[in-house]
Design an enzyme around this catalytic site. Structure first.
Site, short mmCIF file in Angstrom:
data_model
loop_
_atom_site.label_atom_id
_atom_site.label_comp_id
_atom_site.label_asym_id
_atom_site.label_seq_id
_atom_site.Cartn_x
_atom_site.Cartn_y
_atom_site.Cartn_z
N LYS A 52 -18.38 -54.67 23.91
CA LYS A 52 -16.95 -53.31 24.36
C LYS A 52 -15.83 -53.77 24.67
O LYS A 52 -14.60 -53.32 24.47
CB LYS A 52 -17.73 -52.90 26.03
N GLN A 96 -23.28 -54.12 33.88
CA GLN A 96 -23.19 -54.20 32.36
C GLN A 96 -25.29 -53.81 33.05
O GLN A 96 -26.03 -55.68 33.35
CB GLN A 96 -23.56 -55.20 32.06
N ASP A 119 -20.06 -45.18 33.88
CA ASP A 119 -21.30 -45.19 33.53
C ASP A 119 -21.86 -43.46 33.92
O ASP A 119 -23.23 -43.24 33.36
CB ASP A 119 -21.97 -46.37 33.16
#
Length: 296
Positions: A52, A96, A119
């Site tokens: 990422k 995460q 997200d």
């Protein structure tokens, strides 16, 4: 034989669109900021976060990774989220998964400012998605990436019967909501769906999207001829090879379009994350993006 959906190329095109937009934002003094919180030392998570960060740097997104040891407290993580919520240089925040057991993942998701929820897991954003509300709000990146892939391949989901197998909040549930919002008829199946019903629905589906983490769960013999097959799964076998949730060898001859594993859905998740980060930055700083700026 089904045509392969080249997720690598579609993701590359999307990242190029993101880079063009970050260049335009830079002329207004705006650099999209992404903050990733990583708790623990899960090897897969560490690799994913590094990818990422690398991808973000290539398209002009300022990504920072904040690492905590496995024994970090929930209070520490929540305090950092509060700090990032108030940080004007940060436009997008994610924690995460997975997180260690002492941390309530739901509480963490709810602590993130919905306007920085890259997200799309905050209950407010999920509620907007399920209510099919107009206006901009972040949506889970893997399902959104799949919708981009389908559009890129000219697949109109309106009026189609779509079977989604797997009901996680990461993929299955938001996938079903996006499809319903696009006027598809959706069957959301899971481990408690009777096998006979699964067999019937899969055999009649125009589009099958599988996200279960079960290698080779769906075989070509179970599919309708000409079905579009999207395989979200990525599973490492004992011999080190990577396979999906669909038995590719038997499904490819039956499908009209099919995603490979690897190189299908996976690359789209990070590209879509960057896409969402740019959009959140524009929202945060009151800048209007071209519509639709991300057309690829």
């Amino acid at each position: 034989m089904g045509k392969l959906i080249d997720g690598k190329q579609i993701a590359k095109d999307l990242r190029a669109a993101v880079a063009r937009q970050t260049e335009k934002l830079a002329t207004q003094g705006i650099t999209p900021g992404l903050a990733v919180i990583l708790v623990g030392d899960d090897p897969a998570s560490e690799i994913y976060v590094r990818n990422k960060e690398r991808a973000a740097g290539k398209v002009g997104v300022n990504a920072q990774t904040i690492k905590y040891p496995t024994d970090a407290s929930e209070a520490e993580v929540l305090a950092k989220i509060a700090e990032l919520n108030a940080d004007d240089s940060v436009d997008a925040i994610l924690v995460q998964s997975p997180v260690p057991s002492q941390i309530d993942e739901h509480k963490v998701q709810e602590a993130i400012d919905p306007r920085k929820d890259v997200d799309g897991f905050h209950p407010e954003n999920i509620g907007r998605l399920y209510a099919n509300r107009e206006g901009y709000y972040p949506v889970a990146n893997t399902p959104r990436g799949i919708m981009t892939m389908l559009q890129h391949e000219g697949v109109d989901v309106a009026g189609k019967h779509v079977v989604v197998i797997g009901r996680s909040i990461l993929v299955g549930r938001p996938m079903a909501a996006l499809l319903q919002g696009a006027n598809a008829t959706v069957s959301l199946l899971h481990r408690y769906t009777p096998a006979s019903l699964t067999e019937l629905l899969v055999s009649e589906a125009d589009i099958v999207i599988v996200a279960t983490g079960v290698p080779g769960l769906i075989k070509g013999s179970e599919l309708k001829a000409g079905a579009v097959v999207i395989d979200v799964g990525i599973n490492r076998l004992e011999d080190g090879s990577l396979v999906g949730d669909v038995d590719f060898e038997s499904a490819e001859p039956v499908a009209s379009l099919i995603t490979p594993v690897p190189g299908g859905v996976g690359p789209m998740t990070i590209a879509t994350l960057l896409q969402t980060t740019v959009e959140l930055a524009a929202q945060h700083h009151g800048v209007a993006l071209e519509d639709p700026w991300q057309t690829i």
